[in-house]
Design a protein around this motif. Structure first.
Motif, PDB file in Angstrom:
ATOM      1  N   LEU A 229      45.756  12.278 -30.891  1.00 31.40           N
ATOM      2  CA  LEU A 229      47.159  12.705 -31.178  1.00 31.40           C
ATOM      3  C   LEU A 229      48.261  13.328 -29.431  1.00 31.40           C
ATOM      4  O   LEU A 229      49.211  12.431 -29.775  1.00 31.40           O
ATOM      5  CB  LEU A 229      47.786  13.685 -31.918  1.00 31.40           C
ATOM      6  CG  LEU A 229      49.537  14.186 -32.474  1.00 31.40           C
ATOM      7  CD1 LEU A 229      49.741  12.977 -32.679  1.00 31.40           C
ATOM      8  CD2 LEU A 229      48.885  15.222 -33.164  1.00 31.40           C
ATOM      9  N   SER A 232      49.257   9.420 -28.414  1.00 28.70           N
ATOM     10  CA  SER A 232      50.124   9.212 -28.371  1.00 28.70           C
ATOM     11  C   SER A 232      50.959   8.955 -27.803  1.00 28.70           C
ATOM     12  O   SER A 232      51.291  10.209 -26.869  1.00 28.70           O
ATOM     13  CB  SER A 232      49.847   8.969 -29.642  1.00 28.70           C
ATOM     14  OG  SER A 232      50.628  10.775 -30.119  1.00 28.70           O
ATOM     15  N   TYR A 243      54.780  11.693 -35.903  1.00 28.91           N
ATOM     16  CA  TYR A 243      53.617  12.601 -34.885  1.00 28.91           C
ATOM     17  C   TYR A 243      53.234  13.700 -35.873  1.00 28.91           C
ATOM     18  O   TYR A 243      52.255  14.352 -36.172  1.00 28.91           O
ATOM     19  CB  TYR A 243      54.211  13.163 -34.128  1.00 28.91           C
ATOM     20  CG  TYR A 243      54.112  14.103 -33.371  1.00 28.91           C
ATOM     21  CD1 TYR A 243      52.940  14.208 -32.290  1.00 28.91           C
ATOM     22  CD2 TYR A 243      54.124  15.605 -33.645  1.00 28.91           C
ATOM     23  CE1 TYR A 243      52.714  14.878 -31.310  1.00 28.91           C
ATOM     24  CE2 TYR A 243      52.883  16.968 -32.939  1.00 28.91           C
ATOM     25  CZ  TYR A 243      52.513  15.934 -31.727  1.00 28.91           C
ATOM     26  OH  TYR A 243      51.763  17.386 -31.069  1.00 28.91           O
ATOM     27  N   ASP A 246      50.468  13.015 -38.963  1.00 27.60           N
ATOM     28  CA  ASP A 246      48.832  12.281 -38.321  1.00 27.60           C
ATOM     29  C   ASP A 246      48.464  13.588 -38.089  1.00 27.60           C
ATOM     30  O   ASP A 246      47.324  14.165 -37.744  1.00 27.60           O
ATOM     31  CB  ASP A 246      49.064  11.902 -36.880  1.00 27.60           C
ATOM     32  CG  ASP A 246      49.351  10.257 -36.906  1.00 27.60           C
ATOM     33  OD1 ASP A 246      49.041  10.036 -37.857  1.00 27.60           O
ATOM     34  OD2 ASP A 246      49.386   9.091 -36.232  1.00 27.60           O
ATOM     35  N   LEU A 247      49.422  15.085 -37.705  1.00 29.45           N
ATOM     36  CA  LEU A 247      49.310  16.021 -37.380  1.00 29.45           C
ATOM     37  C   LEU A 247      49.528  17.141 -38.504  1.00 29.45           C
ATOM     38  O   LEU A 247      48.106  17.868 -38.838  1.00 29.45           O
ATOM     39  CB  LEU A 247      50.570  17.145 -36.930  1.00 29.45           C
ATOM     40  CG  LEU A 247      50.393  18.578 -36.681  1.00 29.45           C
ATOM     41  CD1 LEU A 247      48.776  18.819 -35.451  1.00 29.45           C
ATOM     42  CD2 LEU A 247      51.634  19.415 -35.956  1.00 29.45           C
ATOM     43  N   ARG A 320      51.646  22.297 -32.962  1.00 35.53           N
ATOM     44  CA  ARG A 320      50.053  20.835 -32.306  1.00 35.53           C
ATOM     45  C   ARG A 320      49.130  21.980 -31.923  1.00 35.53           C
ATOM     46  O   ARG A 320      48.144  22.307 -32.489  1.00 35.53           O
ATOM     47  CB  ARG A 320      50.808  19.987 -31.185  1.00 35.53           C
ATOM     48  CG  ARG A 320      49.786  19.392 -30.880  1.00 35.53           C
ATOM     49  CD  ARG A 320      48.667  19.939 -30.076  1.00 35.53           C
ATOM     50  NE  ARG A 320      47.747  18.994 -29.759  1.00 35.53           N
ATOM     51  CZ  ARG A 320      46.605  19.747 -28.769  1.00 35.53           C
ATOM     52  NH1 ARG A 320      46.588  21.369 -28.192  1.00 35.53           N
ATOM     53  NH2 ARG A 320      45.250  19.232 -28.895  1.00 35.53           N
TER      54      ARG A 320
END
Length: 570
Positions: A229, A232, A243, A246-247, A320
């Protein structure tokens, strides 16, 4: 007005008949008129009968050489409603019809000209007459003229073309068969198929990134997903929706595998509520602060995905890092797996490997069966399914037919014959009272009990005087001998037989039921008995073969076509 009929060559002159009819006078009043009417009616009927159909015949040549072909033509002129039947078959004897051509049709106003052609020939010289041919038109029958044809010998000038003796037989070395080519081709095809099966099914292929990640433990897989990630470009393009998707998927996937197996499909409130219950039940030692952090990030992600929220990029980076820390906390909060759980995990992995191997084996078997069936069907359509089956499984008659045959002469006078195996000398029993009158030599392959057998017997009778050997009585004696050996229900058919080199004899053939060596049941078989006589010598060839066996029928036909009796012929 004149009408010409080619077949009968009759010319009818209507004017002359009418003139003669009108000039003929009788004294009775009114009678000349009656005569005129009768004559005119007769002419009109005869004219219409001949005009409705005309039949002619011709040949393209009246002089040919031996074996040359002449074309015989029949032409019919008739109206469009008449049915015409031309001659068929060997009706041109003494000439032989070798071909019958299709009818050519030409339309001429309200009539048809039908032309039928035949190819004729003759192989002996002389003067021949083609007989009249019958042609049926409607309900009437017509005949063509007979025609003469000369068949001439081919002149040979011996002064320019010398005559030479027959050259002796030259021994030719047997050429090797090409079986090794078929073996190599078969091995090549099997190797190619085996390589393809190995390459696409059994070969250990390099794992893709997804497959490599699937083999990692959940914790390592989650950490690796966070690194991907970071690589990306979502944040560079401020693509916060993808974002956060996916997280949150990374943390939900980890929780789904290690904490709550419905984390992926649950809403944020449902997942947080479940984590709280697990904490309160002391099933997961996770802190309240960790739960709040997860709740905050998941709800922010929901706003971004569904409410078009736009948090700061730095806040996204912070979230994140928080997820990274929470994954570590969840791992620390989970109890260590017991030995039982580890063993179950090992068994699960082994079971998965067994399933994969079983799947490969099934795929290999299915492909192999498909190729075998496709090959069988392909060869079956080309060569016949029975032939392919017999080739694969094996068939005794087929092996004999396709083996190396032997041509040899047996007895004296010699009988030359081709057989699938060499005939061995056999001493047949002769009654004591007959030993002084007859000497016998016999050669056999197999017996009546073997169903397929071939035998050649030569009997020489002494003190015959002017008596001659009766072939029919000899045939009856042979039939009784077969009955003595156990044959039953013998069907007998007798006919004249001529060998390829011209020796004449008697052929006795039919069917019988022979005893079997392996069972008590009688087996149906065919038999052929050939008998030839010359002075005081009787030569016999007997062949028995299984009934309804095409390979055996071909063998019998080949044997019969090979028989030669040169001495008997002389």
């Amino acid at each position: 007005m004149k009408i010409l009929i080619m077949e009968s060559r009759i010319i009818i002159d209507i004017k002359n008949i009418s003139k003669k009819a009108s000039s003929f006078k009788l004294q009775a009043s009114g009678f000349p008129l009656l005569v005129n009417k009768i004559a005119l009616s007769f002419v009109l009927v005869l004219t219409s009968w001949f005009l409705n159909a005309q039949v002619t015949s011709a040949v393209d040549s009246t002089s040919i050489k031996i074996g040359e072909q002449i074309t015989y033509r029949i032409q019919v002129e008739t109206d469009t409603t008449s049915l015409v039947v031309f001659p068929e078959g060997q009706t041109f004897s003494p000439l032989e019809m070798i071909e019958s051509y299709k009818v050519d049709t030409l339309k001429n106003n309200d009539k048809y000209n039908l032309i039928k052609k035949y190819g004729l020939t003759q192989f002996d010289s002389g003067a021949y007459t083609i007989p009249r041919q019958k042609v049926i038109i409607g309900s009437k029958t017509f005949f063509t003229d007979s025609l003469k044809v000369e068949v001439n010998n081919i002149a040979v000038d011996t002064t320019k073309q010398g005559l030479y003796d027959i050259k002796p037989i030259i021994k030719v070395d047997k050429t090797g068969s090409n079986w090794w080519k078929y073996v190599l081709l078969t091995l090549l095809i099997i190797s190619i198929i085996g390589f393809l099966i190995y390459w696409f099914i059994w070969r250990k292929k390099p794992l893709s990134e997804e497959e490599q990640m699937a083999l990692l433990p959940p914790y390592d897989r989650a950490k690796l997903a966070l690194k991907k990630l970071d690589e990306s470009h979502y944040l560079e393009h401020e693509n916060l929706k993808d974002y956060y998707s996916d997280l949150t998927f990374i943390i939900r996937k980890y929780l789904d595998e290690k904490v709550y197996d419905r984390a992926l499909e649950s809403t944020t409130d449902e997942l947080i509520s479940r984590l709280t219950l697990l904490k309160e039940g002391n099933q997961v030692d996770i802190s309240t602060e960790d739960i709040k952090n997860l709740e905050s990030i998941l709800k922010r992600a929901d706003l971004v995905k569904f409410a078009k929220g736009t948090p700061d990029v730095e806040l996204a980076k912070l979230d994140r890092n928080t997820i990274d820390i929470e994954i570590d906390h969840v791992k620390e909060a989970l109890p260590e797996p017991t030995e039982e759980e580890k063993l179950l995990d090992i068994k699960y992995k082994e079971e998965q490997e067994r399933k994969k191997k079983r799947k490969k084996v099934i795929i290999t078997i299915v492909i192999s069966l498909f190729l075998l069936i496709a090959t069988f069907v392909g060869f079956g359509l080309n060569y016949g399914f029975s032939y392919v089956k017999d080739t694969i499984i094996g068939h005794e008659s087929k092996e004999l037919l396709e083996g190396d045959w032997v041509t040899s002469a047996y007895g004296f006078p010699p009988v030359t014959i081709s057989t699938p195996k060499v005939l061995k000398r056999t001493d047949l029993p002769i009654p004591e009272e007959m030993k002084a009158q007859v000497s016998m030599t016999s050669f056999m392959y197999g017996t009546l009990l073997d169903v397929f057998s071939v035998g050649v017997t030569t009997s020489t009778y002494k003190n015959m005087g002017e008596n001659k050997i009766d072939l029919e009585k000899s045939s009856e004696g042979s039939i009784k001998s077969m009955e003595a050996m156990g044959a039953k229900d013998i069907v007998v058919l007798r006919d004249k037989f001529v060998t390829p080199n011209g020796a004449e004899g008697l052929k006795t053939s039919g069917t019988l039921k022979a005893p079997s060596l392996t069972s008590k049941e009688l087996k149906e078989a065919n038999y052929v008995l050939l008998q030839f006589t010359s002075n005081n010598v009787l030569q016999q060839i007997i062949i028995t073969s299984p009934k309804d066996d095409t390979y055996a029928d071909e063998m019998v036909e080949r044997i019969l076509n090979s028989v030669e009796l040169k001495e008997a012929e002389e």
